[in-house]
Design a protein around this motif. Structure first.
Motif, PDB file in Angstrom:
ATOM      1  N   GLY A  21      -0.479  -1.832  -4.211  1.00 58.50           N
ATOM      2  CA  GLY A  21      -1.276  -1.849  -5.330  1.00 58.50           C
ATOM      3  C   GLY A  21      -1.817  -0.794  -6.381  1.00 58.50           C
ATOM      4  N   ALA A  22      -1.397   0.296  -5.780  1.00 58.51           N
ATOM      5  CA  ALA A  22      -1.681   1.534  -6.319  1.00 58.51           C
ATOM      6  C   ALA A  22      -3.340   1.745  -6.681  1.00 58.51           C
ATOM      7  N   ASP A  23      -4.086   0.990  -5.756  1.00 63.03           N
ATOM      8  CA  ASP A  23      -5.435   1.190  -5.770  1.00 63.03           C
ATOM      9  C   ASP A  23      -5.982   2.788  -5.187  1.00 63.03           C
ATOM     10  N   TYR A  24      -6.461   3.346  -6.280  1.00 66.05           N
ATOM     11  CA  TYR A  24      -6.812   4.792  -6.211  1.00 66.05           C
ATOM     12  C   TYR A  24      -8.528   5.061  -5.665  1.00 66.05           C
ATOM     13  N   GLY A  25      -9.154   3.706  -5.832  1.00 64.76           N
ATOM     14  CA  GLY A  25     -10.718   3.689  -5.290  1.00 64.76           C
ATOM     15  C   GLY A  25     -11.050   2.727  -4.082  1.00 64.76           C
ATOM     16  N   LEU A  26      -9.928   2.077  -3.513  1.00 71.82           N
ATOM     17  CA  LEU A  26     -10.057   1.003  -2.696  1.00 71.82           C
ATOM     18  C   LEU A  26     -11.140  -0.042  -3.305  1.00 71.82           C
ATOM     19  N   GLY A  27     -10.964  -0.393  -4.495  1.00 68.85           N
ATOM     20  CA  GLY A  27     -12.004  -1.511  -4.933  1.00 68.85           C
ATOM     21  C   GLY A  27     -11.182  -2.686  -5.606  1.00 68.85           C
ATOM     22  N   GLN A  28     -10.190  -2.713  -5.280  1.00 66.87           N
ATOM     23  CA  GLN A  28      -9.500  -3.922  -5.797  1.00 66.87           C
ATOM     24  C   GLN A  28      -9.466  -5.078  -4.715  1.00 66.87           C
ATOM     25  N   LYS A  29      -9.376  -4.811  -3.660  1.00 69.33           N
ATOM     26  CA  LYS A  29      -9.310  -5.852  -2.581  1.00 69.33           C
ATOM     27  C   LYS A  29     -10.296  -5.328  -1.487  1.00 69.33           C
ATOM     28  N   ASN A  30     -10.454  -6.210  -0.450  1.00 68.92           N
ATOM     29  CA  ASN A  30     -11.334  -5.858   0.775  1.00 68.92           C
ATOM     30  C   ASN A  30     -10.141  -5.640   1.839  1.00 68.92           C
ATOM     31  N   TYR A  31     -10.011  -4.478   2.034  1.00 71.23           N
ATOM     32  CA  TYR A  31      -9.043  -3.704   2.994  1.00 71.23           C
ATOM     33  C   TYR A  31      -9.467  -3.849   4.241  1.00 71.23           C
ATOM     34  N   GLN A  32     -10.686  -4.343   4.581  1.00 72.28           N
ATOM     35  CA  GLN A  32     -10.732  -4.777   5.959  1.00 72.28           C
ATOM     36  C   GLN A  32     -10.204  -6.079   6.570  1.00 72.28           C
ATOM     37  N   GLN A  33      -9.461  -6.898   5.437  1.00 71.43           N
ATOM     38  CA  GLN A  33      -8.830  -8.004   5.716  1.00 71.43           C
ATOM     39  C   GLN A  33      -7.188  -7.862   6.038  1.00 71.43           C
ATOM     40  N   ALA A  34      -6.870  -8.427   7.089  1.00 69.14           N
ATOM     41  CA  ALA A  34      -5.300  -8.075   7.552  1.00 69.14           C
ATOM     42  C   ALA A  34      -4.590  -8.648   6.177  1.00 69.14           C
ATOM     43  N   GLY A  35      -4.810  -9.811   5.509  1.00 70.31           N
ATOM     44  CA  GLY A  35      -4.299 -10.412   4.469  1.00 70.31           C
ATOM     45  C   GLY A  35      -4.044  -9.380   3.284  1.00 70.31           C
ATOM     46  N   ALA A  36      -4.779  -8.375   3.230  1.00 72.34           N
ATOM     47  CA  ALA A  36      -4.692  -7.398   1.996  1.00 72.34           C
ATOM     48  C   ALA A  36      -3.506  -6.786   1.853  1.00 72.34           C
ATOM     49  N   TYR A  37      -2.780  -6.556   2.915  1.00 72.14           N
ATOM     50  CA  TYR A  37      -1.745  -5.698   3.440  1.00 72.14           C
ATOM     51  C   TYR A  37      -0.452  -6.453   3.427  1.00 72.14           C
ATOM     52  N   GLU A  38       0.587  -5.729   2.554  1.00 72.19           N
ATOM     53  CA  GLU A  38       1.854  -6.506   2.413  1.00 72.19           C
ATOM     54  C   GLU A  38       2.790  -5.907   3.829  1.00 72.19           C
ATOM     55  N   PHE A  39       2.483  -4.679   4.256  1.00 80.08           N
ATOM     56  CA  PHE A  39       3.697  -4.185   4.992  1.00 80.08           C
ATOM     57  C   PHE A  39       2.811  -3.954   6.289  1.00 80.08           C
ATOM     58  N   TRP A  40       3.538  -4.158   7.431  1.00 79.91           N
ATOM     59  CA  TRP A  40       3.063  -3.908   8.913  1.00 79.91           C
ATOM     60  C   TRP A  40       3.945  -3.122   9.728  1.00 79.91           C
ATOM     61  N   GLY A  41       3.857  -2.178  10.343  1.00 81.79           N
ATOM     62  CA  GLY A  41       4.594  -1.517  11.392  1.00 81.79           C
ATOM     63  C   GLY A  41       4.514  -2.518  12.770  1.00 81.79           C
ATOM     64  N   LYS A  42       5.488  -1.986  13.665  1.00 80.02           N
ATOM     65  CA  LYS A  42       5.431  -2.677  14.840  1.00 80.02           C
ATOM     66  C   LYS A  42       4.311  -2.473  16.053  1.00 80.02           C
ATOM     67  N   GLY A  43       3.623  -1.350  15.758  1.00 84.04           N
ATOM     68  CA  GLY A  43       2.432  -0.939  16.614  1.00 84.04           C
ATOM     69  C   GLY A  43       3.100   0.361  17.598  1.00 84.04           C
ATOM     70  N   THR A  44       1.963   0.941  17.910  1.00 82.52           N
ATOM     71  CA  THR A  44       2.106   1.875  19.179  1.00 82.52           C
ATOM     72  C   THR A  44       1.035   1.728  19.894  1.00 82.52           C
ATOM     73  N   GLN A  45       1.195   1.880  21.402  1.00 79.78           N
ATOM     74  CA  GLN A  45       0.117   1.547  22.350  1.00 79.78           C
ATOM     75  C   GLN A  45      -0.516   2.845  22.403  1.00 79.78           C
ATOM     76  N   VAL A  46      -2.044   2.696  22.528  1.00 78.36           N
ATOM     77  CA  VAL A  46      -2.858   3.805  22.732  1.00 78.36           C
ATOM     78  C   VAL A  46      -3.713   3.215  24.170  1.00 78.36           C
ATOM     79  N   THR A  47      -3.616   4.050  25.201  1.00 72.81           N
ATOM     80  CA  THR A  47      -4.396   3.808  26.371  1.00 72.81           C
ATOM     81  C   THR A  47      -5.260   4.828  26.631  1.00 72.81           C
ATOM     82  N   VAL A  48      -6.384   4.570  26.823  1.00 71.06           N
ATOM     83  CA  VAL A  48      -7.732   5.452  26.993  1.00 71.06           C
ATOM     84  C   VAL A  48      -8.114   5.201  28.551  1.00 71.06           C
ATOM     85  N   SER A  49      -7.831   6.094  29.547  1.00 66.37           N
ATOM     86  CA  SER A  49      -8.345   6.053  30.974  1.00 66.37           C
ATOM     87  C   SER A  49      -9.434   6.830  31.054  1.00 66.37           C
ATOM     88  N   ALA A  50     -10.163   6.370  32.104  1.00 67.02           N
ATOM     89  CA  ALA A  50     -11.603   7.051  32.695  1.00 67.02           C
ATOM     90  C   ALA A  50     -11.264   8.275  33.236  1.00 67.02           C
TER      91      ALA A  50
END
Length: 130
Positions: free
Chosen positions: A101-130
Motif C-alpha cells: 500500500g505504499a504507506d510511508y508513515g505506517l499510518g494507514q493500517k494496524n500493522y500489528q495485525q497479521a491481516g494487514a499483510y498481503e504477502f508471507w514468506g515460508k519462515g525461518t527457524q530461530v532457536t535460542v539455547s541456554a
C-alpha cells in the motif's frame, strides 16, 4: 511478490542473529511495508516489527523493543531483522511479511495485525539455547 527468509539458526542466549528477507516478483518493492512476525510452538503468531515504505518509520512489539532492529535496502529489495541480546523466549519460526500500500508513515493500517499483510514468506527457524 514472493518473500524468502534466510539467516535463521541456533544461537546462544545473549547472542546476535540477523535475518534477511528477499522480495521478488514485483518492480515496486520499495513501496511495500515490510515486517516480521513469529510463532513459537504452542503459541499464537506474534507481531515483531514493521518498517514503512522507504524505511523512515519503524515499529516494534514491546517484547523486542530495544533489542531488535528492522531495516531495509530497497536497492536489493531486501529487509533485515537484526536481533541482539536474544532470549530463550525468542525461539520461534520467524516470518517475513509485506504489504503493497505504499504507506510511508505506517499510518494507514494496524500493522500489528497479521491481516494487514498481503504477502508471507515460508519462515525461518530461530532457536535460542541456554
Amino acid at each position: 511478490a514472493q518473500l524468502v527468509e534466510s539467516g535463521g539458526g541456533l544461537v546462544q542466549a545473549g547472542g546476535p542473529l540477523r535475518l534477511s528477507c528477499a522480495a521478488s516478483g514485483n518492480a515496486f518493492h520499495s513501496q511495500y511495508v515490510m515486517g516480521w512476525f513469529r510463532q513459537a510452538p504452542g503459541k499464537e503468531r506474534e507481531f515483531v516489527a514493521a518498517i514503512s515504505a522507504a524505511g523512515r518509520v519503524t515499529y516494534y512489539s514491546d517484547s523486542v523493543q530495544g533489542r531488535f532492529t528492522i531495516s531495509r535496502d530497497n536497492t536489493k529489495s531486501t529487509a533485515f531483522l537484526q536481533m541482539n541480546s536474544l532470549k530463550l523466549e525468542d525461539t520461534a519460526v520467524y516470518y517475513c511479511v509485506a504489504e503493497s500500500g505504499a504507506d510511508y508513515g505506517l499510518g494507514q493500517k494496524n500493522y500489528q495485525q497479521a491481516g494487514a499483510y498481503e504477502f508471507w514468506g515460508k519462515g525461518t527457524q530461530v532457536t535460542v539455547s541456554a
